[in-house]
Enzyme design. Sequence first.
Site, PDB file in Angstrom:
ATOM      1  N   GLY A 354       5.277   6.059   1.937  1.00 36.54           N
ATOM      2  CA  GLY A 354       5.327   4.628   2.171  1.00 36.54           C
ATOM      3  C   GLY A 354       5.266   3.881   0.859  1.00 36.54           C
ATOM      4  O   GLY A 354       4.964   4.448  -0.186  1.00 36.54           O
ATOM      5  N   GLY A 356       3.846   0.105  -0.634  1.00 39.51           N
ATOM      6  CA  GLY A 356       3.114  -1.113  -0.290  1.00 39.51           C
ATOM      7  C   GLY A 356       2.990  -2.001  -1.496  1.00 39.51           C
ATOM      8  O   GLY A 356       3.630  -1.758  -2.521  1.00 39.51           O
ATOM      9  N   GLY A 357       2.169  -3.018  -1.349  1.00 39.25           N
ATOM     10  CA  GLY A 357       1.990  -3.975  -2.426  1.00 39.25           C
ATOM     11  C   GLY A 357       1.556  -3.324  -3.723  1.00 39.25           C
ATOM     12  O   GLY A 357       1.928  -3.771  -4.800  1.00 39.25           O
ATOM     13  N   LYS A 376      -0.693   8.119  -4.944  1.00 41.93           N
ATOM     14  CA  LYS A 376      -0.230   6.738  -5.031  1.00 41.93           C
ATOM     15  C   LYS A 376       0.101   6.433  -6.487  1.00 41.93           C
ATOM     16  O   LYS A 376      -0.719   6.636  -7.370  1.00 41.93           O
ATOM     17  CB  LYS A 376      -1.338   5.817  -4.512  1.00 41.93           C
ATOM     18  CG  LYS A 376      -0.998   4.352  -4.610  1.00 41.93           C
ATOM     19  CD  LYS A 376      -1.854   3.530  -3.688  1.00 41.93           C
ATOM     20  CE  LYS A 376      -1.015   2.945  -2.594  1.00 41.93           C
ATOM     21  NZ  LYS A 376      -1.706   2.188  -1.602  1.00 41.93           N
ATOM     22  N   ASP A 472      -8.991  -5.432   0.905  1.00 41.33           N
ATOM     23  CA  ASP A 472      -7.657  -5.437   1.509  1.00 41.33           C
ATOM     24  C   ASP A 472      -7.657  -4.689   2.833  1.00 41.33           C
ATOM     25  O   ASP A 472      -6.939  -3.709   3.019  1.00 41.33           O
ATOM     26  CB  ASP A 472      -6.630  -4.841   0.527  1.00 41.33           C
ATOM     27  CG  ASP A 472      -5.209  -5.339   0.823  1.00 41.33           C
ATOM     28  OD1 ASP A 472      -5.063  -6.249   1.670  1.00 41.33           O
ATOM     29  OD2 ASP A 472      -4.263  -4.811   0.222  1.00 41.33           O
TER      30      ASP A 472
END
Length: 675
Positions: A354, A356-357, A376, A472
Amino acid sequence: MQNKDMLSNLVFLLLLPISLVASENTSFTYLGFQSANLSLDGIAGITSTGLLKLTNGTKQQKGHAFYPNPITFKNSSNGTASSFSTTFVFAIISEYPTFSSHGFAFVIAPTRGLPGALQAQYLGLFNNSNDGNSTNHVVAIELDTILNSEFGDINDNHVGIDINSLTSEKSAAAGYYDDNNGAFRNLTLISGRQMQVWVEYDGVEKKIEVTLAPINVRKPKTPLLSLSSDLSPVIEDNMYVGFSSSTASILTAHYVLGWSFKVNGQAPELDVSQLPKLPRIGGKPRSKFLTIGLPWIIVSLASVAISAVVYAIRRKEKFAELLEDWEIQYGPHRFKYKDLYIATKGFRDKELLGAGGFGRVYRGILPTSKIEIAVKRVSHESRQGMKQFVAEIVSIGRLRHRNLVPLLGYCRRKGELLLVYDYMPNGSLDKYLFDQPKVTLSWSQRFQVIIGVASGLFYLHEEWEQIVIHRDIKASNVLLDGELNARLGDFGLARLYDHGTDPQTTHVVGTLGYLAPEHSRSGKATPSTDVFAFGAFLLEVACGRRPIEPREEADDVLLLDWVFSHWNRGEILEARDVNLGADYVAEEVELVLKLGLLCSHSEPAARPSMRQVMQFLEGDFPLPDLSSLGLCASGLTFAHNREGGFSDFAMSYPSSGDRFTQSSFAAESLLSGGR
Ligand SMILES: *[C@@H]1O[C@H](CO)[C@@H](O)[C@H](O)[C@H]1NC(C)=O
Ligand SMILES: *[C@@H]1O[C@H](CO)[C@@H](O)[C@H](O)[C@H]1NC(C)=O
Ligand SMILES: *[C@@H]1O[C@H](CO)[C@@H](O)[C@H](O)[C@H]1NC(C)=O
Ligand SMILES: *[C@@H]1O[C@H](CO)[C@@H](O)[C@H](O)[C@H]1NC(C)=O
Ligand SMILES: *[C@@H]1O[C@H](CO)[C@@H](O)[C@H](O)[C@H]1NC(C)=O
Ligand SMILES: *[C@@H]1O[C@H](CO)[C@@H](O)[C@H](O)[C@H]1NC(C)=O
Ligand SMILES: *[C@@H]1O[C@H](CO)[C@@H](O)[C@H](O)[C@H]1NC(C)=O
Ligand SMILES: *[C@@H]1O[C@H](CO)[C@@H](O)[C@H](O)[C@H]1NC(C)=O
């Protein structure tokens, strides 16, 4: 014939009491388990060298090893439990030097093996429905290597006496009292070193003593733990003795090298020189290739030498890392870029989980250990604040809770930071909620997820040694493990951008729709800004909709307003996700939706703390009446509290006030607040 039968019956009858008396003082000794006839189950096994290996490399499993015969712990005439004594030598070897899977326990149980018991934090002893029940009749000495706050663990390296429950009657940090000067010496259970444990129960004094020492130290005179407790009601006449262990996600091996036991007497001493050897850690057999193939190599070497040099230079660039002096201390948490590169097959698109931000996430398998990981990649140019950030990341890596995604470590490259997490096979929660999902979660699964996220956040806010603000919280940051347990991911990452160096974001980080109004105003993250985001999360899980969704009717854009208007009309249940169909518990849905509104209160002090959220969700406390809180629909925010209603609420929960003050002194660090 008949006479012979009678005779044998007579002999049998005569023998019977003798064998009973003899079993009163049962005693056995194992120096290695090569020829032992232990009763094994789960992932327990005996190695070829005679080690009892309670756990192998399989994750999320349990292993039991029991002495095969029942042991008579009581005189049938007298209901008191006899004295007993046992000693064993063990070693726990973990993949990582600083953290491990769960520990193991010596156990006395009514059955050989503990059916229904769970792995992970339950150590293969109990499950969530029988933990703490006196019908268990289980006594255990736990050597626990993870802090599980739900069982009141004191730390992630302790010894505890457990009676029918994983919440220890008494526990102490692992270590021993030096006979020479009485000083306490710390021991690390997962150090891989061999250690010996002695457990002694005095049936007359009704006292249990547990002593721990390194293998080369004689049994210390002062026990580590001493508990006055009559085991007679717990121990039944005949019981089994053995070991129980469990694994979670980190490769950890629990070995027992030797064991002795005796009822009504001192367990025989173990001659440590006769114990089997532990496997060498990281030892690899040398290949004969070098000697046999050497002549051939010399010939070919000349021809490939030049290309090898070119290759080496390219490779060096390819795997280049940034490693500064201050990072040396984080050795164990630092991953080699090369390993991560190989693990993710060169960060191939196929491995992409994925984006993401904060960056792209790849699935990978570490080359040597074969552990599944998620990596990540966060692009980050600035060096400013990096030292502090990495210190915090490493500190966060020590957080262990079953509702948090374990952070295993990091790696740094020019312009890039890589964070290594445990891999969560079921992905993120959002894909089960939004945009006509292929698989939706039932209400009971959703409620479990909500309780899981709440307890993870409660741990971050209140149960760890420092306050950690997540910053978050949202469905896409909640991951589901193999058993659909919710685990919060990405904690603290938002902090990276707090240094204000990223052009895309200003001071305030987080996601629109989850940002508390005062957070956008002041830029200050506090536990109550997390609670605000948690409120938005509750609404999205119950409604199956994002907090902000562009829709045709302007009124429906904000989920909060939409739920609020349903509540205002007295039909809050109608806001629930239509995908639930008829499968839901009305009281729970209503509780979650109302709690979502309460957490979304524009006034931070009106929001509950995560402790209160847990109490509401578990039904320990009724939810306050929302209509007294001065809520009114006005865009994203509720009206500021009127006199009366809300202050009553605040007064009835005085602890929340304290906590908010505490949080708002906002230390500079992520771990103690925000800024
Ligand atoms: C069992 O142990 C007790 C105490 O040590 C001793 O008095 C008794 O004689 C022993 N019984 C047997 C059958 O060995
Ligand atoms: C662990 O033991 C179980 C049961 O014996 C077996 O199925 C599994 O393959 C083993 N795992 C490893 C990594 O050896
Ligand atoms: C080993 O233990 C089992 C019970 O677990 C028993 O049935 C079997 O007879 C034992 N074997 C030996 C050789 O003692
Ligand atoms: C019964 O147990 C008590 C200890 O609680 C002990 O003092 C007593 O000797 C026992 N009685 C018999 C008959 O064994
Ligand atoms: C068990 O019973 C015998 C006699 O029946 C007694 O001598 C012994 O002390 C008892 N043991 C315990 C621990 O009560
Ligand atoms: C928990 O363990 C008990 C006893 O072993 C068993 O009877 C029960 O079914 C288990 N419950 C669950 C939910 O697994
Ligand atoms: C303890 O377990 C028994 C049977 O296993 C059950 O009937 C009882 O309700 C349980 N008690 C509690 C407090 O859970
Ligand atoms: C032993 O460990 C405790 C924390 O578990 C720590 O506070 C203490 O300083 C340690 N002592 C030594 C001598 O390392």
